[in-house]
Design a protein around this motif. Sequence first.
Motif, PDB file in Angstrom:
ATOM      1  N   LEU A  56       0.814  -1.217   0.000  1.00  0.00           N
ATOM      2  CA  LEU A  56       0.000   0.000   0.000  1.00  0.00           C
ATOM      3  C   LEU A  56       0.851   1.271   0.000  1.00  0.00           C
ATOM      4  CD1 LEU A  56      -2.753   1.288  -0.101  1.00  0.00           C
ATOM      5  CD2 LEU A  56      -2.789   1.226   2.392  1.00  0.00           C
ATOM      6  N   PRO A  57       1.888   1.389   0.837  1.00  0.00           N
ATOM      7  CA  PRO A  57       2.732   2.589   0.718  1.00  0.00           C
ATOM      8  C   PRO A  57       3.363   2.735  -0.667  1.00  0.00           C
ATOM      9  CG  PRO A  57       3.167   1.503   2.796  1.00  0.00           C
ATOM     10  CD  PRO A  57       2.264   0.604   2.013  1.00  0.00           C
ATOM     11  N   ILE A  58       3.728   1.620  -1.279  1.00  0.00           N
ATOM     12  CA  ILE A  58       4.287   1.681  -2.632  1.00  0.00           C
ATOM     13  C   ILE A  58       3.234   2.178  -3.611  1.00  0.00           C
ATOM     14  CG2 ILE A  58       5.165   0.271  -4.544  1.00  0.00           C
ATOM     15  CD1 ILE A  58       6.649  -1.407  -2.398  1.00  0.00           C
ATOM     16  N   VAL A  59       1.999   1.694  -3.487  1.00  0.00           N
ATOM     17  CA  VAL A  59       0.913   2.146  -4.360  1.00  0.00           C
ATOM     18  C   VAL A  59       0.676   3.645  -4.188  1.00  0.00           C
ATOM     19  CG1 VAL A  59      -1.603   2.039  -4.680  1.00  0.00           C
ATOM     20  CG2 VAL A  59      -0.264  -0.061  -4.640  1.00  0.00           C
ATOM     21  N   LEU A  60       0.660   4.116  -2.947  1.00  0.00           N
ATOM     22  CA  LEU A  60       0.453   5.549  -2.703  1.00  0.00           C
ATOM     23  C   LEU A  60       1.556   6.383  -3.335  1.00  0.00           C
ATOM     24  CD1 LEU A  60      -0.743   5.459   1.010  1.00  0.00           C
ATOM     25  CD2 LEU A  60      -2.129   5.920  -1.028  1.00  0.00           C
ATOM     26  N   ASP A  61       2.796   5.912  -3.225  1.00  0.00           N
ATOM     27  CA  ASP A  61       3.911   6.645  -3.836  1.00  0.00           C
ATOM     28  C   ASP A  61       3.838   6.608  -5.361  1.00  0.00           C
ATOM     29  OD1 ASP A  61       5.040   7.480  -1.430  1.00  0.00           O
ATOM     30  OD2 ASP A  61       6.219   5.652  -1.223  1.00  0.00           O
ATOM     31  N   LEU A  62       3.431   5.473  -5.922  1.00  0.00           N
ATOM     32  CA  LEU A  62       3.293   5.387  -7.380  1.00  0.00           C
ATOM     33  C   LEU A  62       2.151   6.269  -7.890  1.00  0.00           C
ATOM     34  CD1 LEU A  62       3.881   1.573  -8.003  1.00  0.00           C
ATOM     35  CD2 LEU A  62       5.370   3.456  -8.675  1.00  0.00           C
ATOM     36  N   LEU A  63       1.044   6.304  -7.140  1.00  0.00           N
ATOM     37  CA  LEU A  63      -0.051   7.198  -7.523  1.00  0.00           C
ATOM     38  C   LEU A  63       0.400   8.649  -7.483  1.00  0.00           C
ATOM     39  CD1 LEU A  63      -3.198   5.719  -5.742  1.00  0.00           C
ATOM     40  CD2 LEU A  63      -2.779   5.869  -8.201  1.00  0.00           C
ATOM     41  N   ASP A  64       1.157   8.997  -6.464  1.00  0.00           N
ATOM     42  CA  ASP A  64       1.655  10.370  -6.345  1.00  0.00           C
ATOM     43  C   ASP A  64       2.567  10.723  -7.507  1.00  0.00           C
ATOM     44  OD1 ASP A  64       1.968  12.874  -5.126  1.00  0.00           O
ATOM     45  OD2 ASP A  64       3.751  12.210  -4.058  1.00  0.00           O
ATOM     46  N   LEU A  65       3.421   9.796  -7.883  1.00  0.00           N
ATOM     47  CA  LEU A  65       4.323  10.038  -9.015  1.00  0.00           C
ATOM     48  C   LEU A  65       3.562  10.058 -10.339  1.00  0.00           C
ATOM     49  CD1 LEU A  65       7.242  10.482  -9.903  1.00  0.00           C
ATOM     50  CD2 LEU A  65       7.513   8.015 -10.015  1.00  0.00           C
ATOM     51  N   GLY A  66       2.599   9.165 -10.474  1.00  0.00           N
ATOM     52  CA  GLY A  66       1.872   9.057 -11.738  1.00  0.00           C
ATOM     53  C   GLY A  66       0.841  10.142 -11.973  1.00  0.00           C
ATOM     54  N   LEU A  67       0.235  10.636 -10.892  1.00  0.00           N
ATOM     55  CA  LEU A  67      -0.847  11.607 -11.056  1.00  0.00           C
ATOM     56  C   LEU A  67      -0.483  13.012 -10.609  1.00  0.00           C
ATOM     57  CD1 LEU A  67      -3.852   9.462  -9.847  1.00  0.00           C
ATOM     58  CD2 LEU A  67      -3.284  10.095 -12.185  1.00  0.00           C
ATOM     59  N   ASP A  68       0.678  13.175 -10.017  1.00  0.00           N
ATOM     60  CA  ASP A  68       1.145  14.470  -9.525  1.00  0.00           C
ATOM     61  C   ASP A  68       0.111  15.046  -8.558  1.00  0.00           C
ATOM     62  OD1 ASP A  68       3.079  16.455  -9.353  1.00  0.00           O
ATOM     63  OD2 ASP A  68       2.165  17.642 -10.939  1.00  0.00           O
ATOM     64  N   ILE A  69      -0.354  16.244  -8.769  1.00  0.00           N
ATOM     65  CA  ILE A  69      -1.264  16.906  -7.834  1.00  0.00           C
ATOM     66  C   ILE A  69      -2.645  16.248  -7.808  1.00  0.00           C
ATOM     67  CG2 ILE A  69      -2.160  18.656  -9.406  1.00  0.00           C
ATOM     68  CD1 ILE A  69      -1.725  20.656  -7.052  1.00  0.00           C
TER      69      ILE A  69
END
Length: 128
Positions: A56-69
Motif C-alpha cells: 500500500l505505501p508503494i501504491v500511494l507513492d506510485l499514484l503520487d508520481l503518476g498523477l502528480d497533484i
Amino acid sequence: MTEQLSTLLSWILTLMITCLIVAMIVLWLIWQRLRRLNVPPNAGFFETMHYLPIALPIVLDLLDLGLDILAAPISWLLLDRLGLRGLRNKAAVEALIPFTQPIPIFTIGWVIARLTGLGKTVPEERLG
C-alpha cells in the motif's frame, strides 16, 4: 533544444503512465486484503504503518508520481474507503507539495516505522 525537451517530456509522461498502471494493478491485487485490515480509528501515521503490507505505501507513492497533484483527492478517497484515516491527511498534503513526487515518502515511512518501532503499541496484557 526543442527536440530534447520533447524527448524529456515524453519520457516523463511514459514514467507517469507506467506508475499509474502499476499502482492500479497492485491495488487491484491487494484490495481484499486491505479491506480486512483492522486499524484503530485513532491510530497515527506510524502506528497505521505497522498494520499495512508494504504494497500500500508503494501504491500511494506510485499514484503520487503518476498523477502528480491529482493524486491528492484519489489518495484521500482511497484511504477513507479503507478506513486508514491516520494516513489520509498526510497523503493529501504530500501530494499537494510541489517536487515531492519522486520521493517515496510513504515507503520510507513504512520502513522507518518497521525498523525503529515508531508507533508500535504495547499490547494491554503486557502493561500490567
